[in-house]
Design a protein around this motif. Structure first.
Motif, PDB file in Angstrom:
ATOM      1  N   LEU A  84       0.956  -1.234   0.202  1.00 33.67           N
ATOM      2  CA  LEU A  84       0.141   0.160   0.015  1.00 33.67           C
ATOM      3  C   LEU A  84       0.728   1.167  -0.085  1.00 33.67           C
ATOM      4  N   VAL A  85       0.770   1.883  -0.997  1.00 31.17           N
ATOM      5  CA  VAL A  85       1.736   3.161  -1.280  1.00 31.17           C
ATOM      6  C   VAL A  85       0.994   4.504  -1.388  1.00 31.17           C
ATOM      7  N   GLU A  86       1.260   5.626  -0.772  1.00 27.03           N
ATOM      8  CA  GLU A  86       0.264   6.727  -0.782  1.00 27.03           C
ATOM      9  C   GLU A  86       1.055   7.735  -1.798  1.00 27.03           C
ATOM     10  N   GLN A  87       2.159   7.651  -2.320  1.00 31.69           N
ATOM     11  CA  GLN A  87       2.538   8.417  -3.449  1.00 31.69           C
ATOM     12  C   GLN A  87       3.073   7.401  -4.591  1.00 31.69           C
ATOM     13  N   ASP A  88       4.179   7.651  -5.112  1.00 35.11           N
ATOM     14  CA  ASP A  88       4.619   6.656  -6.253  1.00 35.11           C
ATOM     15  C   ASP A  88       5.267   5.284  -5.985  1.00 35.11           C
ATOM     16  N   ALA A  89       5.077   4.395  -6.775  1.00 32.26           N
ATOM     17  CA  ALA A  89       5.724   2.977  -6.706  1.00 32.26           C
ATOM     18  C   ALA A  89       6.304   2.698  -7.917  1.00 32.26           C
ATOM     19  N   TYR A  90       7.645   1.903  -7.638  1.00 30.13           N
ATOM     20  CA  TYR A  90       8.580   1.431  -8.518  1.00 30.13           C
ATOM     21  C   TYR A  90       8.989   0.007  -8.543  1.00 30.13           C
ATOM     22  N   LEU A 101      -1.448  -4.535  -5.009  1.00 32.49           N
ATOM     23  CA  LEU A 101      -0.727  -3.412  -4.786  1.00 32.49           C
ATOM     24  C   LEU A 101      -1.618  -2.371  -5.124  1.00 32.49           C
ATOM     25  N   VAL A 102      -1.725  -1.332  -4.327  1.00 30.79           N
ATOM     26  CA  VAL A 102      -2.518   0.006  -4.155  1.00 30.79           C
ATOM     27  C   VAL A 102      -1.542   1.207  -4.325  1.00 30.79           C
ATOM     28  N   ASP A 106       1.921   7.474  -9.271  1.00 32.39           N
ATOM     29  CA  ASP A 106       2.407   6.849 -10.527  1.00 32.39           C
ATOM     30  C   ASP A 106       2.798   5.477  -9.919  1.00 32.39           C
ATOM     31  N   LEU A 107       2.755   4.455 -11.031  1.00 33.54           N
ATOM     32  CA  LEU A 107       3.217   3.400 -10.965  1.00 33.54           C
ATOM     33  C   LEU A 107       4.167   2.965 -12.191  1.00 33.54           C
ATOM     34  N   PHE A 119      -3.608  -4.750  -9.231  1.00 36.48           N
ATOM     35  CA  PHE A 119      -3.271  -3.613  -8.602  1.00 36.48           C
ATOM     36  C   PHE A 119      -3.993  -2.434  -9.318  1.00 36.48           C
ATOM     37  N   GLU A 120      -3.991  -1.346  -8.738  1.00 31.96           N
ATOM     38  CA  GLU A 120      -4.626  -0.027  -9.035  1.00 31.96           C
ATOM     39  C   GLU A 120      -3.601   1.061  -8.741  1.00 31.96           C
ATOM     40  N   ALA A 121      -3.664   2.080  -9.423  1.00 29.26           N
ATOM     41  CA  ALA A 121      -3.039   3.264  -9.227  1.00 29.26           C
ATOM     42  C   ALA A 121      -3.605   4.448  -9.611  1.00 29.26           C
ATOM     43  N   SER A 122      -3.592   5.404  -8.991  1.00 22.60           N
ATOM     44  CA  SER A 122      -4.373   6.602  -9.292  1.00 22.60           C
ATOM     45  C   SER A 122      -3.859   7.535 -10.121  1.00 22.60           C
TER      46      SER A 122
END
Length: 288
Positions: A84-90, A101-102, A106-107, A119-122
């Protein structure tokens, strides 16, 4: 220059186990207010909750990762849980997540990544092979320091730790961390006001003040136990000295070459000194 800058710029940031002030282990989760850096090929048999989480190649986590900032996992990382990531994920290539994965931002995702529950990314989603971030960070930081570019190096550190006064939690390469034991082949430095579970095994160990460690301390070189700290186990070293400060409590044996115990410390077991035994305060030692 902030505290994190002094600590990180002074050495490779993953050449020792560093547990910052206030770190706790809660219900199988390692919880810290700052960032988390994990060297490659390490095993963390806990979930991790922190600001930003950065892991090198082939790191495994046995639990959820929750990051208030970014999360960067290099190739072949394995997470047995959700991320669970509030900002960006790499995510590097062939990373594996058994849960979901949330991502709040950006992802950036590499080839052959396996996320079992989706997974989902805003923000934007980019599928490619992202650069191994922790490898880049260490190599670039070392290069800047070699050139004498301390200002640019500090900017790189500040990108990873947005609060210049926060000390990141660092786990060195090939470490093993669990409820039973923290095993590293480097020095270990534990801050103050921490609550940890597991035996600590390192080349040398420094424990801060007012900690509660549910396990023993064992090192090859020196071991120090800060004031007001409670160790639920033995404190031993093979080739170094042991220092136990005022109001510290050791619920076990103490063994070293020269052993220094403050008169106000409490050792529940046997004290064994291969060299000399000193019952003295820090002020007494400084006057010698």
């Amino acid at each position: 220059m902030g505290g994190v800058g002094r600590d990180v710029l002074g050495a490779n940031p993953i050449e020792e186990l560093v547990i910052p002030d206030g770190t706790t282990v809660r219900e199988h989760d390692l919880v810290t207010d700052g960032d988390v850096l994990v060297g490659g090929q390490s095993t963390v048999e806990l979930g991790v909750r922190g600001r930003s989480v950065v892991a090198g190649e082939r790191v495994s986590f046995d639990g959820d990762i929750e990051a208030e900032g970014d999360c960067r996992l290099d190739m072949w990382c394995d997470v047995d849980g959700n991320v669970l990531v509030e900002q960006d994920a790499y995510l590097g290539e062939r990373a594996h997540i058994t849960g979901r994965l949330v991502v709040g931002g950006d992802l950036d995702i590499g080839d052959d990544v396996d996320i079992e529950e989706g997974f989902e990314a805003s923000g934007w989603i980019v599928i490619r092979n992202p650069m191994p971030t922790i490898t880049f960070f260490v190599m670039y930081l070392t290069h800047l320091l070699h050139l004498g570019e301390e200002d640019e190096a500090q900017e790189l550190v500040d990108e990873l730790a947005t609060d210049g006064d926060a000390q990141p939690l660092t786990i060195p390469r090939s470490a093993s961390v669990s409820d039973d034991a923290w095993r590293v082949s480097t020095p270990a430095r534990i801050g103050s006001d921490c609550r940890l579970h597991g035996n600590i095994r390192a080349t040398e160990i420094e424990v801060g003040a007012n900690d509660n460690v549910f396990g023993s301390l064992r090192a090859q070189d020196d071991v120090s136990v800060g004031s007001g700290t409670k160790i639920h186990g033995d404190v031993t070293t093979r080739d170094g000295d042991v220092r136990v400060e005022a109001d510290a409590v050791v619920l076990g044996d103490v063994s070293g070459d020269d052993v220094y115990v403050h008169p106000d410390a409490d050792v529940d077991g046997v004290i064994r000194a291969r060299g000399e035994m000193h019952l003295q305060s820090r002020a007494d030692r400084e006057q010698e």
